[in-house]
Design an enzyme around this catalytic site. Structure first.
Site, PDB file in Angstrom:
ATOM      1  CD  GLU A 167     107.060  32.330 111.037  1.00 13.13           C
ATOM      2  OE1 GLU A 167     106.646  31.196 110.818  1.00 13.13           O
ATOM      3  OE2 GLU A 167     107.264  33.176 110.142  1.00 13.13           O
ATOM      4  CE  LYS A 206     108.398  34.820 108.023  1.00 12.78           C
ATOM      5  NZ  LYS A 206     107.288  34.725 107.198  1.00 12.78           N
ATOM      6  CD  GLU A 238     106.458  38.034 106.355  1.00 11.93           C
ATOM      7  OE1 GLU A 238     105.438  37.752 107.014  1.00 11.93           O
ATOM      8  OE2 GLU A 238     107.271  37.181 105.977  1.00 11.93           O
ATOM      9  CE  LYS A 247     105.660  26.437 104.076  1.00  9.43           C
ATOM     10  NZ  LYS A 247     106.223  27.814 104.215  1.00  9.43           N
ATOM     11  NE  ARG A 300     113.219  20.304  90.553  1.00  3.68           N
ATOM     12  CZ  ARG A 300     113.686  21.536  90.327  1.00  3.68           C
ATOM     13  NH1 ARG A 300     114.632  22.033  91.117  1.00  3.68           N
ATOM     14  NH2 ARG A 300     113.208  22.293  89.366  1.00  3.68           N
ATOM     15  CG  HIS A 308      98.545  57.142 119.803  1.00  3.76           C
ATOM     16  ND1 HIS A 308      97.759  58.180 120.250  1.00  3.76           N
ATOM     17  CD2 HIS A 308      98.879  57.445 118.526  1.00  3.76           C
ATOM     18  CE1 HIS A 308      97.597  59.052 119.277  1.00  3.76           C
ATOM     19  NE2 HIS A 308      98.256  58.639 118.212  1.00  3.76           N
ATOM     20  CG  ASN A 328     110.241  21.787  86.409  1.00  4.32           C
ATOM     21  OD1 ASN A 328     109.236  22.310  86.891  1.00  4.32           O
ATOM     22  ND2 ASN A 328     111.468  22.156  86.745  1.00  4.32           N
ATOM     23  N   GLY A 329     107.854  23.157  84.320  1.00  6.82           N
ATOM     24  CA  GLY A 329     107.770  24.535  83.832  1.00  6.82           C
ATOM     25  C   GLY A 329     106.309  24.883  83.541  1.00  6.82           C
ATOM     26  CB  CYS A 377     107.726  19.159  88.313  1.00  7.39           C
ATOM     27  SG  CYS A 377     106.124  19.919  88.201  1.00  7.39           S
ATOM     28  CD1 TRP A 392     104.294  23.572  92.592  1.00  2.10           C
ATOM     29  CD2 TRP A 392     104.225  22.389  94.461  1.00  2.10           C
ATOM     30  NE1 TRP A 392     103.769  24.371  93.545  1.00  2.10           N
ATOM     31  CE2 TRP A 392     103.719  23.686  94.728  1.00  2.10           C
ATOM     32  CE3 TRP A 392     104.283  21.492  95.503  1.00  2.10           C
ATOM     33  CZ2 TRP A 392     103.259  24.079  95.987  1.00  2.10           C
ATOM     34  CZ3 TRP A 392     103.831  21.891  96.766  1.00  2.10           C
ATOM     35  CH2 TRP A 392     103.324  23.150  96.985  1.00  2.10           C
TER      36      TRP A 392
HETATM   37  C1  AGP Z   1     104.571  32.170 107.980  1.00  2.00           C
HETATM   38  O1  AGP Z   1     105.976  32.288 108.033  1.00  2.00           O
HETATM   39  C2  AGP Z   1     104.045  31.168 108.960  1.00  2.00           C
HETATM   40  N1  AGP Z   1     104.581  29.889 108.705  1.00  2.00           N
HETATM   41  C3  AGP Z   1     102.526  31.214 109.103  1.00  2.00           C
HETATM   42  O2  AGP Z   1     102.188  32.473 109.621  1.00  2.00           O
HETATM   43  C4  AGP Z   1     101.736  31.011 107.799  1.00  2.00           C
HETATM   44  O3  AGP Z   1     101.883  32.139 106.975  1.00  2.00           O
HETATM   45  C5  AGP Z   1     100.240  30.874 108.155  1.00  2.00           C
HETATM   46  O4  AGP Z   1     100.106  29.727 108.945  1.00  2.00           O
HETATM   47  C6  AGP Z   1      99.339  30.785 106.923  1.00  2.00           C
HETATM   48  O5  AGP Z   1      99.682  29.642 106.173  1.00  2.00           O
HETATM   49  P1  AGP Z   1      99.032  29.493 104.686  1.00  2.00           P
HETATM   50  O6  AGP Z   1      99.578  30.636 103.886  1.00  2.00           O
HETATM   51  O7  AGP Z   1      99.506  28.154 104.213  1.00  2.00           O
HETATM   52  O8  AGP Z   1      97.550  29.581 104.831  1.00  2.00           O
END
Ligand code: AGP
Length: 590
Positions: A480, A477, A473, A585, A27, A496, A100-101, A2, A74
């Protein structure tokens, strides 16, 4: 995480405090509030919503007050709401606090204070603090404040005011940041430098277990344990505001990767809720782990850890689960919904459908008060703090840690592992932040490797068993934030079909810990080498080095070099990793 603030001086406190909160919104931004002294009383104005929304409807703006405290939240304990927003006061409204904490012992403190007649208005951990001061107070604010703070377990950055001591603000710090901005005839308090830089570049950094008495013409800092005064250096901040919001990092994504050690520590704070959920989960024969994107890879980590202990668990992508697998759900099954935002449309729809069919729903979520938390029967918070960069990093580490703990707890609940083994893993997990920091210290080497490969057109990531989600992952990354094609495969799948794609110079990143499948991964690397591919091992002795850890915790550690690798390849291509093209996001639409 926060944002907290304080001001004492000759100017209009409400205006300055709201301005400071605005610069701390990165924050936390689900609710906000301000408390100022006026005519012998403390006037509080707070509520759910972003800073501008709360400011617009607040009557405190016109108050001619010169001292006050403020907070932008937050949520960790208690969903975003008017009554859960800070500042919080005691029964008499004499003491008002922003925090905050996480107060880890808030439940027992709240029980004790309730038994003594204190009335609580919120579900927050913070609210115990002003009531504790009230309970202890015998006429001296500083003495009561210090005694109260010493009873807190957990982390805190605090600002507190007493309507009977209208010329001072008390502050204290343990683990959560707090700085004092030094003005002329005025002083500022904030979680972080962005909030004060437009007013002053001279700051005092409060260290752990220090507290202070802040007046408009004086700053007195003391040790919390002995009360002895401390001589504190006044530092000149060289950053501008934007740099300060990223705490000097070039991007939020890099800042958040550097918060991955804290993400493990914070996930461990949810252990009580994890054990409670594990007890309930152990009653279900079928467990589905449902999520999207990066969260689904964290879910896959959970699946493999469940299976390591003989517990059936299936990870299903939410957009597939909701149209197919959900038909197999009923009251005999459980769904673990994993989501950083708690607002992902496909994940929410899956949960609603499964809930309608009687399934038990538990969430692993970062955003308190999000839609998912209102749908789930039980919520496990990762406490990773706000994640600003579109590409999820610290939240993934928090989710993977939480799911590992959940599987471990259920295995213990079912008697599949001994308490000694569970404690052995927990001990290794407590050492994990230091191990992640060792990887972070290798960032220049990782950057060099990424820049060497930045012109490659396609990458392969390989891993087996619980290192396969790490490969997934790592590949996501890279895709993305650097817009480079990357594919992840279980190591055993290479021959395969995908092997046909390997040729000279194609980078193959192999997640290969020193476990019982090491030889299998070695043969995959041989297959790739024979096609003159460029092999990069994530291993204790690999090109992307990691310290030794228990194999069951490797997903938490081995992803860190892959996050850094993707980050540096992205910036090496001149891309802003915080705002990758085409992405949002939180995918709140289908
Ligand atoms: C992850 O880097 C991406 N931004 C995306 O795959 C994200 O993980 C996915 O949209 C799920 O989001 P959430 O965890 O908020 O549900």
């Amino acid at each position: 995480m926060c944002g907290i603030a304080g001001y004492t001086g000759e100017r209009n406190a409400p205006k300055i405090l709201f301005d400071m909160l605005k610069k701390l919104e990165y924050r936390g931004y689900d609710s906000a509030g301000v408390a100022c002294f006026y005519e012998g009383k403390t006037i509080v104005s707070r509520g759910k919503g972003k800073v501008d929304e709360v400011r617009k409807r607040s009557k405190i703006n016109d108050l001619d007050s010169k001292i006050g405290i403020a907070h932008t939240r937050w949520a960790t304990h208690g969903e975003p709401s008017d009554e859960n927003s800070h500042p919080h006061s005691d029964c008499t409204k004499q003491f008002t606090v922003c925090h905050n904490g996480i107060v880890e012992n808030y439940k027992e403190l709240r029980e004790e204070l309730t038994a003594r007649g204190h009335k609580f208005l919120s579900q927050t951990d913070t609210e115990v603090i002003p009531h504790l001061i009230e309970e202890i107070y015998t006429g001296n604010f500083e003495t009561a404040f210090v005694s109260a703070v010493k009873k807190l377990r957990g982390s805190f950055a605090l600002v507190a005011i007493d309507s009977c001591s209208p010329d001072e603000i008390l502050v204290a710090r343990k683990e959560s940041p707090l700085i004092i901005g030094i003005g002329i005839g005025e002083n500022f308090i904030a979680s972080d430098t962005p909030a004060v830089l437009s007013e002053t570049k001279k700051v005092i950094i409060l260290e752990d277990l220090e507290y202070g008495i802040i007046k408009k013409n004086s700053v007195s800092i003391k040790r919390l344990d002995t009360g002895l005064p401390l001589e504190k250096a006044v530092q000149d901040i060289k950053w501008d505001v934007k740099a300060a919001e990223k705490e000097g990092f070039d991007h939020y994504m890099l800042k958040e990767i550097f918060e991955e050690p804290a993400a493990v520590k914070n996930a461990l704070k949810g252990l009580d809720d994890i054990k409670a959920a594990a007890k309930k989960l152990s009653k279900y024969g079928r467990i589905y782990i449902v999520a999207c994107g990066t969260a689904s890879y964290a879910g896959l980590v959970g699946k493999y850890v469940f299976e390591r202990f003989g517990i059936c668990a299936e990870t299903v992508i939410a957009s597939e689960f909701r149209y197919s697998t959900v038909n197999t759900t009923d009251k005999k099954c459980a769904v673990i919904a994993v989501s950083q935002s708690g607002e992902t449309a496909d994940t929410l729809a899956s949960v609603k459908e499964a809930k309608n069919r009687g399934a038990y729903i538990v969430s692993v979520v970062n955003a308190v008060g999000s839609s998912l938390t209102r749908l789930a029967d039980d919520n496990i918070y990762a406490y990773s703090g706000p994640e600003i960069a579109v590409a999820s990093t610290k939240a993934y580490v928090g989710q993977a840690t939480t799911l590992t703990l959940l599987a471990l707890s259920e295995a213990r609940e079912l008697g599949k592992i001994t308490e000694a083994y569970q404690n052995e893993i927990l001990d290794d997990l407590h050492r994990m932040p230091d191990k992640i920091n060792m990887v972070l210290n290798e960032r220049e080497h990782i950057k060099k490797l990424a820049l060497q490969l930045r012109d490659c057109k396609s990458f392969f990531y390989l891993g087996r068993r619980l290192n396969y989600p790490t490969a997934l992952e790592g590949a996501l990354k890279l895709k993305e934030i650097s817009y480079v094609h990357a594919e992840a495969y279980p190591g055993g799948e290479l021959k395969h079909g995908p092997l046909a794609l390997l040729e000279k110079g194609v980078p193959v990143i192999c997640v290969a810990p020193n476990d019982d499948l090491k030889e299998k991964m070695e043969s995959n690397m041989q297959e790739a080498r024979a096609r003159k591919a460029t092999i990069i091992r994530v291993a204790e002795d690999g090109e992307l080095k990691v310290p030794v850890c228990d194999p069951i915790l490797s997903p938490i550690l081995y992803v860190v070099p892959l996050h850094l690798f993707a980050y540096y390849l992205s910036t090496g291509k001149g891309i802003d990793p915080d705002k990758p093209r085409n992405l949002a996001k939180s995918v709140t639409v289908e």
